[in-house]
Design a protein around this motif. Structure first.
Motif, PDB file in Angstrom:
ATOM      1  N   GLN A 212     -33.232  43.660  36.145  1.00 11.99           N
ATOM      2  CA  GLN A 212     -32.560  43.588  37.437  1.00 11.99           C
ATOM      3  C   GLN A 212     -31.340  44.506  37.517  1.00 11.99           C
ATOM      4  OE1 GLN A 212     -33.850  41.928  40.081  1.00 11.99           O
ATOM      5  NE2 GLN A 212     -35.563  41.587  38.659  1.00 11.99           N
ATOM      6  N   SER A 213     -30.716  44.785  36.383  1.00 10.19           N
ATOM      7  CA  SER A 213     -29.540  45.656  36.382  1.00 10.19           C
ATOM      8  C   SER A 213     -29.479  46.416  35.069  1.00 10.19           C
ATOM      9  CB  SER A 213     -28.255  44.846  36.593  1.00 10.19           C
ATOM     10  OG  SER A 213     -28.050  43.961  35.517  1.00 10.19           O
ATOM     11  N   VAL A 214     -28.778  47.531  35.101  1.00 11.93           N
ATOM     12  CA  VAL A 214     -28.589  48.338  33.898  1.00 11.93           C
ATOM     13  C   VAL A 214     -27.098  48.614  33.733  1.00 11.93           C
ATOM     14  CG1 VAL A 214     -30.865  49.422  34.019  1.00 11.93           C
ATOM     15  CG2 VAL A 214     -28.942  50.480  35.195  1.00 11.93           C
ATOM     16  N   SER A 215     -26.699  48.846  32.499  1.00 10.39           N
ATOM     17  CA  SER A 215     -25.298  49.128  32.196  1.00 10.39           C
ATOM     18  C   SER A 215     -25.125  50.635  31.988  1.00 10.39           C
ATOM     19  CB  SER A 215     -24.862  48.360  30.947  1.00 10.39           C
ATOM     20  OG  SER A 215     -23.513  48.653  30.637  1.00 10.39           O
ATOM     21  N   ILE A 216     -24.262  51.243  32.779  1.00 11.42           N
ATOM     22  CA  ILE A 216     -23.972  52.676  32.680  1.00 11.42           C
ATOM     23  C   ILE A 216     -22.471  52.843  32.522  1.00 11.42           C
ATOM     24  CG2 ILE A 216     -24.115  54.922  33.814  1.00 11.42           C
ATOM     25  CD1 ILE A 216     -26.555  53.960  35.313  1.00 11.42           C
ATOM     26  N   LEU A 217     -22.047  53.325  31.372  1.00  8.89           N
ATOM     27  CA  LEU A 217     -20.625  53.526  31.062  1.00  8.89           C
ATOM     28  C   LEU A 217     -19.822  52.249  31.289  1.00  8.89           C
ATOM     29  CD1 LEU A 217     -20.085  57.075  32.650  1.00  8.89           C
ATOM     30  CD2 LEU A 217     -20.567  56.505  30.273  1.00  8.89           C
ATOM     31  N   GLY A 218     -20.436  51.117  30.947  1.00  2.00           N
ATOM     32  CA  GLY A 218     -19.743  49.846  31.080  1.00  2.00           C
ATOM     33  C   GLY A 218     -19.822  49.221  32.457  1.00  2.00           C
ATOM     34  N   LEU A 219     -20.491  49.890  33.400  1.00  5.26           N
ATOM     35  CA  LEU A 219     -20.623  49.369  34.760  1.00  5.26           C
ATOM     36  C   LEU A 219     -22.022  48.805  34.955  1.00  5.26           C
ATOM     37  CD1 LEU A 219     -18.949  52.325  36.708  1.00  5.26           C
ATOM     38  CD2 LEU A 219     -17.871  50.190  35.953  1.00  5.26           C
ATOM     39  N   GLU A 220     -22.102  47.607  35.549  1.00  2.59           N
ATOM     40  CA  GLU A 220     -23.381  46.977  35.817  1.00  2.59           C
ATOM     41  C   GLU A 220     -23.872  47.408  37.201  1.00  2.59           C
ATOM     42  OE1 GLU A 220     -25.407  45.053  33.981  1.00  2.59           O
ATOM     43  OE2 GLU A 220     -24.088  45.370  32.263  1.00  2.59           O
ATOM     44  N   ILE A 221     -25.025  48.070  37.225  1.00  2.00           N
ATOM     45  CA  ILE A 221     -25.575  48.572  38.491  1.00  2.00           C
ATOM     46  C   ILE A 221     -26.983  48.015  38.648  1.00  2.00           C
ATOM     47  CG2 ILE A 221     -26.191  50.625  39.819  1.00  2.00           C
ATOM     48  CD1 ILE A 221     -24.120  52.169  38.190  1.00  2.00           C
ATOM     49  N   GLN A 222     -27.264  47.437  39.820  1.00  4.45           N
ATOM     50  CA  GLN A 222     -28.583  46.883  40.066  1.00  4.45           C
ATOM     51  C   GLN A 222     -29.635  47.991  40.067  1.00  4.45           C
ATOM     52  OE1 GLN A 222     -29.222  43.716  42.923  1.00  4.45           O
ATOM     53  NE2 GLN A 222     -27.016  43.624  43.331  1.00  4.45           N
TER      54      GLN A 222
ATOM     55  N   THR B  33      -8.626  47.535  37.074  1.00  5.19           N
ATOM     56  CA  THR B  33      -9.185  48.878  37.245  1.00  5.19           C
ATOM     57  C   THR B  33     -10.700  48.885  37.097  1.00  5.19           C
ATOM     58  OG1 THR B  33      -7.139  49.750  36.296  1.00  5.19           O
ATOM     59  CG2 THR B  33      -8.999  51.266  36.483  1.00  5.19           C
ATOM     60  N   HIS B  34     -11.217  48.094  36.158  1.00  3.47           N
ATOM     61  CA  HIS B  34     -12.661  48.061  35.940  1.00  3.47           C
ATOM     62  C   HIS B  34     -13.393  47.553  37.184  1.00  3.47           C
ATOM     63  CE1 HIS B  34     -16.549  46.442  34.491  1.00  3.47           C
ATOM     64  NE2 HIS B  34     -16.492  47.470  33.655  1.00  3.47           N
ATOM     65  N   LEU B  35     -12.864  46.498  37.809  1.00  3.93           N
ATOM     66  CA  LEU B  35     -13.488  45.970  39.031  1.00  3.93           C
ATOM     67  C   LEU B  35     -13.418  46.985  40.157  1.00  3.93           C
ATOM     68  CD1 LEU B  35     -14.727  43.692  40.708  1.00  3.93           C
ATOM     69  CD2 LEU B  35     -12.410  42.819  41.108  1.00  3.93           C
ATOM     70  N   LEU B  36     -12.279  47.656  40.291  1.00  7.20           N
ATOM     71  CA  LEU B  36     -12.137  48.668  41.348  1.00  7.20           C
ATOM     72  C   LEU B  36     -13.134  49.798  41.154  1.00  7.20           C
ATOM     73  CD1 LEU B  36     -10.642  49.799  43.800  1.00  7.20           C
ATOM     74  CD2 LEU B  36      -8.964  50.803  42.226  1.00  7.20           C
ATOM     75  N   LEU B  37     -13.276  50.269  39.897  1.00  3.55           N
ATOM     76  CA  LEU B  37     -14.230  51.340  39.613  1.00  3.55           C
ATOM     77  C   LEU B  37     -15.659  50.893  39.903  1.00  3.55           C
ATOM     78  CD1 LEU B  37     -14.703  54.184  38.542  1.00  3.55           C
ATOM     79  CD2 LEU B  37     -14.784  53.227  36.227  1.00  3.55           C
ATOM     80  N   GLN B  38     -15.969  49.641  39.534  1.00  9.11           N
ATOM     81  CA  GLN B  38     -17.298  49.091  39.811  1.00  9.11           C
ATOM     82  C   GLN B  38     -17.585  49.084  41.312  1.00  9.11           C
ATOM     83  OE1 GLN B  38     -19.743  47.080  37.448  1.00  9.11           O
ATOM     84  NE2 GLN B  38     -20.848  47.948  39.185  1.00  9.11           N
ATOM     85  N   LEU B  39     -16.607  48.680  42.109  1.00  9.76           N
ATOM     86  CA  LEU B  39     -16.791  48.607  43.556  1.00  9.76           C
ATOM     87  C   LEU B  39     -16.891  50.004  44.176  1.00  9.76           C
ATOM     88  CD1 LEU B  39     -14.350  45.682  44.432  1.00  9.76           C
ATOM     89  CD2 LEU B  39     -16.846  45.655  44.533  1.00  9.76           C
TER      90      LEU B  39
END
Length: 297
Positions: free
Chosen positions: A130-140, A3-9
């Motif tokens: 290069q990236s930041v963590s938002i609610l556990g998600l890594e976003i460039q 689920t975490h990967l799906l949410l990230q995508l």
């Protein structure tokens, strides 16, 4: 199911989809003004990215200054292209103008390869993080920048078409060129403005993608990748272009998840938008928000 990967995508898909929506608006802008599909749209991304890269690497300009100079260049470039190449074709069959845009696409591809080479070139470091963590998600970080720019441009388009004099003139021209001309609107100036804005907006996407993947001729493929979003939303709908971009962005990333976790076909990410394109043309050939043109014969 991861689920975490799906949410990230999905989140990545929404961010990239907003960028697709901006480029799709450029398609729609030219089509609404002149009824021409610009097949050189991807080359606008490529030229904008190369110009910004050249300014940053050759003159060591700060990123924001280099981007502002790139926008100014693309504004002049779009106007010059319309005046010198496309204005003499006003009144000619639409297919002739479309073929010219295809020729421009090939010409600009070859020119960029001649000037800058055929190998991908990385942008200089832009952000310290290069990236930041938002609610556990890594976003460039560059994607967050692109999201902010995309939202600002969408709001700018909404204001431009609703309240500005030039935006109202463009809407009138898109509705009926002859009526607009009879009201004192310069159709030629509207065409030039549409191409200029389209070039500037496309260069934003080119710079963002160039920062992530490097600048190469592959950037021009985004013009083709965005086309399903344009058809999905409707070729003459700015709102449809935004929604179509978001849908295609999410579908691409969900397809990547399904392919990686279950199907293992290897290329579903690339071809899903074109499956959607075929289905939409079969079911709703005018798109979700496009104007239905009914001809009586």
């Amino acid at each position: 199911m991861n689920t975490h990967l799906l949410l990230q995508l999905v989140v990545n898909g929404l961010i990239v989809g907003a960028l697709y929506g901006v480029v799709a608006m450029s398609f729609v802008l030219i089509y609404k003004a002149s009824q021409v599909v610009n097949f050189a749209q991807g080359e606008f991304l490529l030229i904008g990215a190369w110009v910004c890269w050249w300014l940053l690497t050759t003159y060591q300009l700060p990123f924001l200054v280099g981007m502002a100079v790139t926008f100014a260049f693309m504004l002049v470039f779009g106007i010059a292209l319309q005046v010198v190449v496309l204005r003499p074709l006003i009144g000619e069959p639409i297919i002739s103008v479309i073929m010219v845009t295809i020729g421009l696409s090939i010409f600009f591809q070859a020119l960029c390869k001649w000037l800058f080479g055929v190998f991908a070139q990385p942008f200089p470091p832009i952000f310290q993080t290069q990236s930041v963590s938002i609610l556990g998600l890594e976003i460039q970080t560059v994607y967050l920048m692109s999201l902010g720019i995309s939202v600002a441009m969408m709001a700018g388009f909404a204001w431009f078409f609703r309240y500005s004099k030039h935006g109202l003139a463009m809407r009138a021209t898109a509705f009926n060129q002859q009526v607009a001309q009879s009201l004192g609107i310069s159709v030629r100036n509207v065409f030039a403005l549409a191409w200029a804005i389209s070039a500037v907006v496309s260069s934003v996407a080119g710079i963002v993608v160039g920062i992530v993947n490097g600048v190469s001729s592959a950037l021009s493929l985004y013009g083709i990748k965005v086309f399903p979003a344009v058809i999905l939303g409707g070729l003459d709908s700015v709102v449809g272009a935004v929604i179509g971009g978001l849908v295609i962005g999410v579908l691409e990333n969900v397809a990547q998840y399904v392919d990686g976790q279950y199907l293992h076909w290897g290329n579903l990410y690339e071809i899903v938008p074109f499956y959607v394109l075929v289905v939409i043309l079969m079911i709703k050939p005018y798109g979700l928000f496009g104007t239905r043109d009914i001809e009586r014969v």
